[in-house]
Motif scaffolding. Structure first.
Motif, PDB file in Angstrom:
ATOM      1  N   PHE A  21     -64.996  88.584  38.499  1.00  0.00           N
ATOM      2  CA  PHE A  21     -64.784  87.834  39.738  1.00  0.00           C
ATOM      3  C   PHE A  21     -63.522  86.998  39.581  1.00  0.00           C
ATOM      4  N   GLY A  22     -62.472  87.343  40.312  1.00  0.00           N
ATOM      5  CA  GLY A  22     -61.241  86.556  40.310  1.00  0.00           C
ATOM      6  C   GLY A  22     -61.388  85.410  41.294  1.00  0.00           C
ATOM      7  N   ALA A  23     -61.208  84.186  40.813  1.00  0.00           N
ATOM      8  CA  ALA A  23     -61.481  83.023  41.666  1.00  0.00           C
ATOM      9  C   ALA A  23     -60.211  82.419  42.271  1.00  0.00           C
ATOM     10  N   ALA A  24     -59.081  83.148  42.236  1.00  0.00           N
ATOM     11  CA  ALA A  24     -57.889  82.635  42.940  1.00  0.00           C
ATOM     12  C   ALA A  24     -58.200  82.398  44.420  1.00  0.00           C
ATOM     13  N   SER A  56     -53.030  91.292  32.520  1.00  0.00           N
ATOM     14  CA  SER A  56     -51.913  91.831  33.288  1.00  0.00           C
ATOM     15  C   SER A  56     -52.372  92.015  34.726  1.00  0.00           C
ATOM     16  N   TYR A  57     -51.467  91.816  35.690  1.00  0.00           N
ATOM     17  CA  TYR A  57     -51.852  92.032  37.089  1.00  0.00           C
ATOM     18  C   TYR A  57     -50.792  92.859  37.801  1.00  0.00           C
ATOM     19  N   CYS A  58     -51.255  93.588  38.827  1.00  0.00           N
ATOM     20  CA  CYS A  58     -50.376  94.434  39.641  1.00  0.00           C
ATOM     21  C   CYS A  58     -49.560  95.407  38.794  1.00  0.00           C
ATOM     22  N   SER A  88     -55.999  92.293  39.857  1.00  0.00           N
ATOM     23  CA  SER A  88     -55.436  92.642  41.169  1.00  0.00           C
ATOM     24  C   SER A  88     -55.537  94.135  41.485  1.00  0.00           C
ATOM     25  N   PRO A  89     -56.751  94.692  41.466  1.00  0.00           N
ATOM     26  CA  PRO A  89     -56.936  96.115  41.776  1.00  0.00           C
ATOM     27  C   PRO A  89     -56.573  96.450  43.218  1.00  0.00           C
ATOM     28  N   LEU A  90     -56.515  95.426  44.096  1.00  0.00           N
ATOM     29  CA  LEU A  90     -56.150  95.667  45.491  1.00  0.00           C
ATOM     30  C   LEU A  90     -54.677  95.314  45.716  1.00  0.00           C
ATOM     31  N   HIS A  91     -53.929  95.241  44.610  1.00  0.00           N
ATOM     32  CA  HIS A  91     -52.498  94.899  44.643  1.00  0.00           C
ATOM     33  C   HIS A  91     -52.294  93.602  45.422  1.00  0.00           C
ATOM     34  N   MET A  92     -53.103  92.588  45.085  1.00  0.00           N
ATOM     35  CA  MET A  92     -53.111  91.274  45.733  1.00  0.00           C
ATOM     36  C   MET A  92     -53.292  91.410  47.248  1.00  0.00           C
ATOM     37  N   GLU A 129     -70.659  91.947  47.919  1.00  0.00           N
ATOM     38  CA  GLU A 129     -71.597  93.053  48.129  1.00  0.00           C
ATOM     39  C   GLU A 129     -70.856  94.369  48.344  1.00  0.00           C
ATOM     40  N   ARG A 130     -69.742  94.304  49.085  1.00  0.00           N
ATOM     41  CA  ARG A 130     -68.954  95.520  49.329  1.00  0.00           C
ATOM     42  C   ARG A 130     -68.349  96.035  48.013  1.00  0.00           C
ATOM     43  N   ASN A 131     -67.860  95.097  47.198  1.00  0.00           N
ATOM     44  CA  ASN A 131     -67.220  95.524  45.960  1.00  0.00           C
ATOM     45  C   ASN A 131     -68.218  96.095  44.951  1.00  0.00           C
ATOM     46  N   LEU A 132     -69.438  95.610  45.021  1.00  0.00           N
ATOM     47  CA  LEU A 132     -70.465  96.173  44.126  1.00  0.00           C
ATOM     48  C   LEU A 132     -70.695  97.658  44.433  1.00  0.00           C
TER      49      LEU A 132
HETATM   50  P1  NAD Z   1     -56.808  91.393  44.376  1.00  0.00           P
HETATM   51  O1  NAD Z   1     -55.993  92.620  44.285  1.00  0.00           O
HETATM   52  O2  NAD Z   1     -58.086  91.338  43.649  1.00  0.00           O
HETATM   53  O3  NAD Z   1     -57.003  91.081  45.954  1.00  0.00           O
HETATM   54  C1  NAD Z   1     -57.692  89.944  46.369  1.00  0.00           C
HETATM   55  C2  NAD Z   1     -57.682  89.864  47.905  1.00  0.00           C
HETATM   56  O4  NAD Z   1     -58.452  90.943  48.442  1.00  0.00           O
HETATM   57  C3  NAD Z   1     -58.347  88.573  48.402  1.00  0.00           C
HETATM   58  O5  NAD Z   1     -57.774  88.214  49.651  1.00  0.00           O
HETATM   59  C4  NAD Z   1     -59.789  89.011  48.591  1.00  0.00           C
HETATM   60  O6  NAD Z   1     -60.475  88.138  49.468  1.00  0.00           O
HETATM   61  C5  NAD Z   1     -59.582  90.396  49.166  1.00  0.00           C
HETATM   62  N1  NAD Z   1     -60.725  91.310  48.941  1.00  0.00           N
HETATM   63  C6  NAD Z   1     -61.472  91.464  47.826  1.00  0.00           C
HETATM   64  N2  NAD Z   1     -62.420  92.403  48.006  1.00  0.00           N
HETATM   65  C7  NAD Z   1     -62.263  92.863  49.274  1.00  0.00           C
HETATM   66  C8  NAD Z   1     -62.941  93.841  50.043  1.00  0.00           C
HETATM   67  N3  NAD Z   1     -63.951  94.556  49.567  1.00  0.00           N
HETATM   68  N4  NAD Z   1     -62.515  94.065  51.310  1.00  0.00           N
HETATM   69  C9  NAD Z   1     -61.476  93.348  51.834  1.00  0.00           C
HETATM   70  N5  NAD Z   1     -60.802  92.408  51.159  1.00  0.00           N
HETATM   71  C10 NAD Z   1     -61.185  92.171  49.876  1.00  0.00           C
HETATM   72  O7  NAD Z   1     -55.834  90.187  43.923  1.00  0.00           O
HETATM   73  P2  NAD Z   1     -56.055  88.830  43.140  1.00  0.00           P
HETATM   74  O8  NAD Z   1     -57.162  88.012  43.684  1.00  0.00           O
HETATM   75  O9  NAD Z   1     -54.718  88.206  43.071  1.00  0.00           O
HETATM   76  O10 NAD Z   1     -56.398  89.283  41.657  1.00  0.00           O
HETATM   77  C11 NAD Z   1     -57.690  89.221  41.121  1.00  0.00           C
HETATM   78  C12 NAD Z   1     -57.868  88.024  40.199  1.00  0.00           C
HETATM   79  O11 NAD Z   1     -57.147  88.218  38.979  1.00  0.00           O
HETATM   80  C13 NAD Z   1     -57.344  86.691  40.760  1.00  0.00           C
HETATM   81  O12 NAD Z   1     -58.279  86.119  41.660  1.00  0.00           O
HETATM   82  C14 NAD Z   1     -57.151  85.924  39.477  1.00  0.00           C
HETATM   83  O13 NAD Z   1     -58.400  85.442  39.027  1.00  0.00           O
HETATM   84  C15 NAD Z   1     -56.628  86.998  38.518  1.00  0.00           C
HETATM   85  N6  NAD Z   1     -55.151  87.053  38.489  1.00  0.00           N
HETATM   86  C16 NAD Z   1     -54.493  86.399  37.485  1.00  0.00           C
HETATM   87  C17 NAD Z   1     -53.103  86.399  37.454  1.00  0.00           C
HETATM   88  C18 NAD Z   1     -52.379  85.687  36.350  1.00  0.00           C
HETATM   89  O14 NAD Z   1     -53.000  85.213  35.411  1.00  0.00           O
HETATM   90  N7  NAD Z   1     -51.074  85.573  36.402  1.00  0.00           N
HETATM   91  C19 NAD Z   1     -52.372  87.057  38.455  1.00  0.00           C
HETATM   92  C20 NAD Z   1     -53.069  87.736  39.433  1.00  0.00           C
HETATM   93  C21 NAD Z   1     -54.462  87.747  39.432  1.00  0.00           C
END
Ligand code: NAD
Length: 296
Positions: free
Chosen positions: A3-6, A158-160, A187-191, A255-258
């Motif tokens: 669970f990413g809490a950003a 690592s992200y993206c 960031s599997p959804l590319h943020m 729930e959707r992501n599960l």
């Molecule tokens: P992400 O690719 O996970 O996308 C998150 C976005 O997608 C949010 O707006 C979320 O509400 C939305 N989302 C999630 N599930 C969804 C769904 N089923 N349908 C529609 N929208 C959905 O990007 P992220 O949050 O940036 O990355 C995941 C986590 O990784 C972050 O929350 C953070 O904890 C970590 N992270 C760390 C770094 C770093 O350390 N530099 C950088 C990026 C991410």
């Protein structure tokens, strides 16, 4: 799946704190036991909200926070700040230790300081029992690879760099991290790009990457497939990551992501997505400051 809490800090949109707490509880109820936050997310709001939501369940989860980054342009990787930062984070998270502690976005710091000052400070925090494992995070793979190699960290976030839009994590970081260094793929959804809502306004990716992602979203929509579920499944199938971190802000998203755990990707659809992404595959964007004598 972690669970990413950003998003709990309002990184993507303002969110309702009650909904945020409900998302965390839903995640725990369904067996998600890895939570990642940072003092940077919402300028400490994410940590505070996560700490509140985890009350009574702290011992059931693997908790990760960060230090060194505090705002868009606010960084301090000094040993003194790292030492005070963890104590402040522990208060907000209402715990006496975190499981993982990360030097956050190290490409914005001085590389030598990160290696000779920040990482040793993280090790002292580990020795004091305030963090079980220490690591680094950032965007440029060459920086992460260099620090992982020379700094001997326990893990790298690592992200993206590994999802439907990009796969260069494999070529650069994996050979370095090997078996003894944990690899977290975020960031599997590319943020947010691989969702119906599309990328947030601040998303730094080049325009052609955003356009390709929008076509991927449309294609999935036309086939009746939830693009976020498919994109997440794609990352969960990556065998070299210890965990995939997806940002979530409400119970419905959890729930959707599960559902991604049971989702099977249609190989024909994946091939079509591959044709759309091919022209922009592995295209990233600059991040951080240029180092003295840097090769990357
Ligand atoms: P992400 O690719 O996970 O996308 C998150 C976005 O997608 C949010 O707006 C979320 O509400 C939305 N989302 C999630 N599930 C969804 C769904 N089923 N349908 C529609 N929208 C959905 O990007 P992220 O949050 O940036 O990355 C995941 C986590 O990784 C972050 O929350 C953070 O904890 C970590 N992270 C760390 C770094 C770093 O350390 N530099 C950088 C990026 C991410």
């Amino acid at each position: 799946m972690g669970f990413g809490a950003a998003p709990l800090g309002g990184a993507y949109e303002p969110i309702d704190p009650v909904e945020a707490a409900s998302a965390v509880r839903a995640a725990i109820d369904h067996g998600i036991n890895f939570f990642d936050t940072s003092p940077y997310y919402g300028e400490t709001l994410s940590e505070t909200r996560l700490g509140d939501a985890l009350l009574g369940t702290r011992d059931k989860v693997i908790l990760c926070t960060k230090c060194g980054r505090y705002g868009l342009d606010s960084f301090d990787f000094s040993a003194a700040r790292v030492a005070s930062s963890i104590d402040e984070s522990l208060k907000r998270l209402r715990t006496d230790h975190v499981d993982l502690l990360i030097a956050h976005d190290i490409e914005f710091g001085d590389r030598e300081q990160v290696l000779t000052e920040t990482i040793p400070a993280l090790r002292r925090i580990q020795e004091a029992g305030k963090a079980r494992f220490i690591g680094v995070s950032g965007l440029p793979l060459a920086v992460l690879a260099d620090v992982a190699r020379r700094g001997q960290v326990d893990f790298v976030l690592s992200y993206c760099h590994y999802n439907l839009m990009i796969e260069d994590l494999d070529q650069v970081l994996r050979p370095v991290t090997g078996n003894n260094v944990g690899l977290i793929n975020a960031s599997p959804l590319h943020m947010g790009m691989l969702t119906l809502a599309g990328p947030p306004a601040w998303h730094p990716a080049p325009e052609d990457v955003k356009q390709a992602a929008a076509r991927v979203v449309q294609l999935c929509e036309s086939r009746g497939v939830d693009v976020a579920t498919l994109a997440l499944r794609f990352c969960l199938d990556y065998p070299y990551a210890s965990s995939t971190l997806v940002g979530m802000s409400n119970r419905a998203q959890v729930e959707r992501n599960l559902k991604a755990l049971e989702f099977i990707i249609d190989p024909d659809l994946l091939a079509e997505i591959g044709q759309i992404t091919a022209p922009v595959k592995d295209k990233t964007w600059p991040s951080g400051v240029r180092q003295k004598n840097a090769q990357d």
